[in-house]
Design an enzyme around this catalytic site. Structure first.
Site, mmCIF file in Angstrom:
data_model
loop_
_atom_site.group_PDB
_atom_site.id
_atom_site.type_symbol
_atom_site.label_atom_id
_atom_site.label_comp_id
_atom_site.label_asym_id
_atom_site.label_seq_id
_atom_site.Cartn_x
_atom_site.Cartn_y
_atom_site.Cartn_z
ATOM 1 N N THR A 189 0.797 -1.224 0.000
ATOM 2 C CA THR A 189 0.000 0.000 0.000
ATOM 3 C C THR A 189 0.837 1.285 0.000
ATOM 4 O O THR A 189 0.512 2.213 -0.745
ATOM 5 C CB THR A 189 -0.975 -0.002 1.191
ATOM 6 N N SER A 204 7.053 0.017 4.264
ATOM 7 C CA SER A 204 5.900 -0.580 4.935
ATOM 8 C C SER A 204 6.124 -0.805 6.419
ATOM 9 O O SER A 204 5.256 -0.526 7.240
ATOM 10 C CB SER A 204 5.569 -1.927 4.284
ATOM 11 N N CYS A 205 7.282 -1.353 6.765
ATOM 12 C CA CYS A 205 7.464 -1.919 8.099
ATOM 13 C C CYS A 205 8.610 -1.250 8.834
ATOM 14 O O CYS A 205 9.690 -1.039 8.266
ATOM 15 C CB CYS A 205 7.760 -3.408 7.994
ATOM 16 N N GLY A 233 3.492 0.948 9.478
ATOM 17 C CA GLY A 233 3.159 0.115 10.619
ATOM 18 C C GLY A 233 4.381 -0.005 11.513
ATOM 19 O O GLY A 233 5.492 -0.239 11.036
ATOM 20 N N ASN A 419 7.510 -7.560 13.176
ATOM 21 C CA ASN A 419 6.822 -6.311 12.859
ATOM 22 C C ASN A 419 5.322 -6.463 13.097
ATOM 23 O O ASN A 419 4.864 -7.444 13.673
ATOM 24 C CB ASN A 419 7.099 -5.908 11.405
ATOM 25 N N LEU A 420 4.562 -5.507 12.636
ATOM 26 C CA LEU A 420 3.128 -5.476 12.911
ATOM 27 C C LEU A 420 2.382 -6.675 12.334
ATOM 28 O O LEU A 420 1.375 -7.114 12.892
ATOM 29 C CB LEU A 420 2.547 -4.177 12.351
ATOM 30 N N CYS A 421 2.853 -7.216 11.206
ATOM 31 C CA CYS A 421 2.179 -8.376 10.604
ATOM 32 C C CYS A 421 3.011 -9.644 10.722
ATOM 33 O O CYS A 421 2.685 -10.662 10.113
ATOM 34 C CB CYS A 421 1.824 -8.085 9.142
ATOM 35 N N GLU A 423 5.780 -10.701 9.558
ATOM 36 C CA GLU A 423 6.496 -11.301 8.437
ATOM 37 C C GLU A 423 7.810 -10.601 8.128
ATOM 38 O O GLU A 423 8.619 -11.114 7.370
ATOM 39 C CB GLU A 423 5.608 -11.309 7.179
ATOM 40 N N ASN A 609 -1.381 -9.452 3.213
ATOM 41 C CA ASN A 609 -2.063 -8.806 2.063
ATOM 42 C C ASN A 609 -3.536 -9.176 1.907
ATOM 43 O O ASN A 609 -4.013 -9.450 0.806
ATOM 44 C CB ASN A 609 -1.294 -9.011 0.753
ATOM 45 N N THR A 610 -4.256 -9.152 3.015
ATOM 46 C CA THR A 610 -5.682 -9.475 2.971
ATOM 47 C C THR A 610 -6.453 -8.512 2.085
ATOM 48 O O THR A 610 -7.364 -8.905 1.357
ATOM 49 C CB THR A 610 -6.266 -9.451 4.396
ATOM 50 N N SER A 611 -6.094 -7.234 2.123
ATOM 51 C CA SER A 611 -6.847 -6.244 1.343
ATOM 52 C C SER A 611 -6.372 -6.154 -0.103
ATOM 53 O O SER A 611 -7.192 -6.199 -1.027
ATOM 54 C CB SER A 611 -6.772 -4.869 2.016
#
Length: 735
Positions: A189, A204-205, A233, A419-421, A423, A609-611
């Site tokens: 994103t 991103s991270c 994030g 990190n936040l997700c 990965e 990457n759900t969205s």
């Protein structure tokens, strides 16, 4: 409006779709009148197509997507008085009104005329309604509240900027454009949303660490605010902070522990939102030996003192091998105050891992003079972690020893948490030695800069990539991300330092379930095939980065790394030559790295990457599909969610809730062993199926034993419902 012309355009949009044309024509006749506006007519047709989308007739969602894209093109024409057709004039206009980055004008008019030739506006029509809806409403730029941009302009302008420093920038821009516009590669994103606007953050991270002093604490709160402001994030390690009732300035029992600081972090995330889109997103990590771990686990539960709650952060527990061993054997576990250990032993316990941590921890446990400690059963503490996960979906779990054993840059640092997700992670360290000096009327603060883990992400869309295209697209993805590092200016200096030193990138994947369905493979029966697929991705990413190093030089900290020592994914070259199906390819890669080094210290990371998987029309990440078909209803209406190969391969899409968690974990471990960073591994437990606490316990133990580096969300399907407990994912990692 010309009825015949509108009908002709409508029927053109149905080409190659399996829908009932007569039904569509009859509906069109019933709603058309001379008085109805074109905009209203289009909205009614879109709603109608959405309403007819079903498991049996899924192509209606593609018609709805095409109708929305067509409507958007007409709206943009109305808003700015031009559509597709003249790239130079478009860019010039958008730069002049402040929407686009002026660096785009470094391309000459003649170069843009050349690039204009490959823009294929028919690619606007390859989206289903979910993807088109997301593209239009989330990613197309607006001016004075109106949509002012078209989809192919997004991809071309991003491609132009990504290629701007290339020697043959036109050729590279065309290659990038095709990969992006054909949905072969999905951008995270921050890149997709920000790489054509002025001064947009592309990373991103981020992961930072808080030191145990007031200057570091508020410096990190400021750091988190800057990351959130710019849409990133954040991860924050707080294991250095002294425990509750620890000593402060010589006073016993004076410390409030980590919870008060977490509450400030929580409120900062809420107050400094991500560019107005949503609250900031922060994961706060604490080691399992920390004396405050029990209160940490209660941060988001419904019971207990509400003054100790922080509902807007994402808790993460960092666990060691020795802790997990004691969980298995139901042995004691000692909780400690990091301040007391630091004062007596002169080390930060959270900076140790593996045998070094184990040796010191055993010494501390036998030290009778340690005053601030608590002995608990390791298994009981682990059960508390599990109970909280079932109730809230968290805490995440980070297997610290596993991640650091696999760290190719262990020569220069350590990984404290994810990190936040969960990965993306690499070495990071806190900023230290805060000094303030006064020069006349100015105050100057000097610090010894630490490192903030920083990573840029894309995902290979396996739903659209054939196996023979894999190497080419991995190479493009690596080049895109390496170029991104040189284009971005992150919100904080420690992040820029990390970008420069490690040049960390994260090539991930989405659409694995689609790939398997396309190849007529069943998810649970494809362990070996998945293993081999991700081994290929690993070797192609290494090859691509090494060829870039030949062209541009290695990352500055390559010397002394495991990469330089010829240890790839914990194995030497001889192992690959004797055991790998791709031994000849590995031989070439080892030789390339010996000769050229590597451009990037980190290469791969599998984001959730759900969205953005919706945008790409693919299943999320490397997971099975949550559902082959369903209608998502929200305040703005209904959105059909359909897997790509539903019509002729629905049998090959087992749903996530029906996958054996033990097999799923083993698949994730196979993917993870070929990933330089990590995999956003979610776990789903259907409580309608008589799932017991022991089943969840065994799954988490298997994750540790199989070598997984982290566990992301725990999602549960509640009894007698189809509701899944979940929090929204970090948008920054959703590439």
């Amino acid at each position: 409006m010309n009825k015949a012309k509108i009908k002709e355009e409508l029927l053109n949009l149905t080409k190659d779709l399996e829908i009932n044309i007569n039904e569509l024509e009859n509906y069109f006749k019933s709603i058309y009148s001379e008085n109805i506006s074109l905009n209203k007519l289009q909205d009614m047709l879109i709603t109608y197509a959405v309403s007819l989308t079903s498991f049996e007739e899924s192509d209606w969602t593609y018609l709805a997507g095409r109708l929305l894209m067509k409507k958007t093109e007409q709206e943009v024409f109305k808003n700015r008085n031009f559509s597709y057709g003249n790239l130079y004039d478009t860019v010039k206009t958008m730069v002049d009104i402040g929407i686009y980055d002026e660096r785009l004008l470094e391309y000459s008019k003649e170069e843009m005329v050349e690039l204009q030739k490959i823009i294929d506006i028919s690619r606007d029509m390859i989206y289903d309604y979910a993807g088109a809806n997301m593209f239009v409403n989330r990613y197309l730029l607006k001016y004075q509240g109106k949509v002012f941009e078209l989809p192919q302009e997004v991809f071309m302008c991003i491609a132009m900027l990504l290629a701007i420093n290339e020697k043959d920038k036109l050729t590279v821009a065309k290659e990038f454009y095709n990969a992006l516009s054909l949905k072969k590669i999905s951008l995270a994103t921050p890149i997709l949303a920000n790489l054509r606007i002025p001064k947009g953050n592309l990373s991103s991270c981020f992961i930072t660490a808080m030191d145990d002093n007031i200057e570091s604490i508020f410096y990190n709160i400021d750091t988190i605010a800057k990351i959130s402001k710019n849409g990133g994030g954040a991860g924050l390690n707080i294991s250095r902070i002294r425990a509750k009732n620890s000593m402060v300035n010589g006073y016993h029992n004076a410390s409030g522990g980590v919870i008060p600081w977490i509450k400030i972090i929580n409120d900062t995330a809420v107050a400094v939102n991500q560019q107005g889109r949503r609250a900031g997103a922060v994961t706060v990590a604490l080691d399992s030996w920390h004396l405050d771990i029990e209160s940490f686990l209660e941060l988001q539960t419904e019971n207990g003192d509400q003054r100790g709650k922080a509902y807007d952060i994402y808790p993460q527990v960092v666990v060691s091998d020795i802790f997990m061993e004691r969980v298995e054997k139901n042995l004691d576990w000692t909780l400690l105050d990091p301040y007391e250990i630091r004062m007596k032993y002169g080390v930060e316990l959270c900076e140790l891992y593996g045998e070094e941590f184990k040796k010191l921890y055993l010494t501390i446990e036998s030290d009778k003079d340690i005053t601030l400690k608590k002995v608990v059963k390791a298994r009981e503490l682990f059960k508390e972690i599990m109970k909280t996960q079932i109730e809230t979906g968290m805490p995440y779990i980070f297997f610290k020893d596993r991640a650091n054993l696999a760290n190719h840059n262990s020569h220069i640092g350590m990984i404290g948490n994810g990190n936040l997700c969960m990965e993306s992670f690499s070495n990071f360290s806190p900023t230290k030695d805060f000094k303030e000096e006064v020069f006349e009327n100015s105050g100057v603060r000097k610090v010894d800069l630490g490192e903030v883990h920083t990573c840029n992400l894309v995902s290979l869309n396996l739903a659209e990539i054939e196996r023979e295209e894999l190497e080419k697209n991995v190479s493009i993805a690596v080049r895109i991300l390496d170029n991104t590092i040189d284009l971005t200016k992150t919100p904080i200096k420690e992040s820029d330092k990390h970008n420069k030193n490690y040049r960390a990138i994260g090539v991930g994947t989405m659409g694995l379930a689609d790939y398997l369905a396309r190849e007529y493979m069943i998810y649970e029966e494809s362990l070996l095939e998945i293993d081999e697929l991700f081994e290929e991705i690993a070797l192609y990413s290494l090859k691509s980065s090494s060829l870039l190093a030949k062209e541009r030089g290695s990352y500055p900290l390559f010397r002394g790394s495991k990469w330089e020592k010829g240890i790839f994914f914990e194995k030497e070259e001889s192992w690959y030559l004797e055991n790998s199906k791709y031994s000849n390819k590995w031989k070439e890669v080892f030789q390339l790295v010996r000769e050229n080094g590597l451009r990037n210290g980190e290469l791969t990371a599998v984001a959730p990457n759900t969205s953005t998987s919706l945008l790409m029309g693919a299943t999320a990440s490397v997971n099975p599909t949550f559902s082959r078909f369903y209608i998502e209803k929200n305040q703005k209406g209904a959105v059909p969610r359909v897997v790509k190969y539903l019509k002729d391969r629905s049998w090959f899409y087992p749903e996530f809730k029906n996958i054996d968690p033990q097999i799923y974990v083993k698949i994730m471990s196979r993917i993870g062993k070929w990933t330089t960073q990590g995999v956003s591994m979610e776990l789903i437990f259907d409580l309608n199926k008589n799932i017991r606490a022991k089943d969840i316990y065994n799954t988490l133990i298997t994750a540790w034993k199989e070598g997984c580096k982290s566990v992301y969300y725990i999602r549960t399907i509640q009894k007698s419902t189809n509701i899944i407990n979940e929090k929204e994912e970090c948008e920054s990692c959703s590439g």
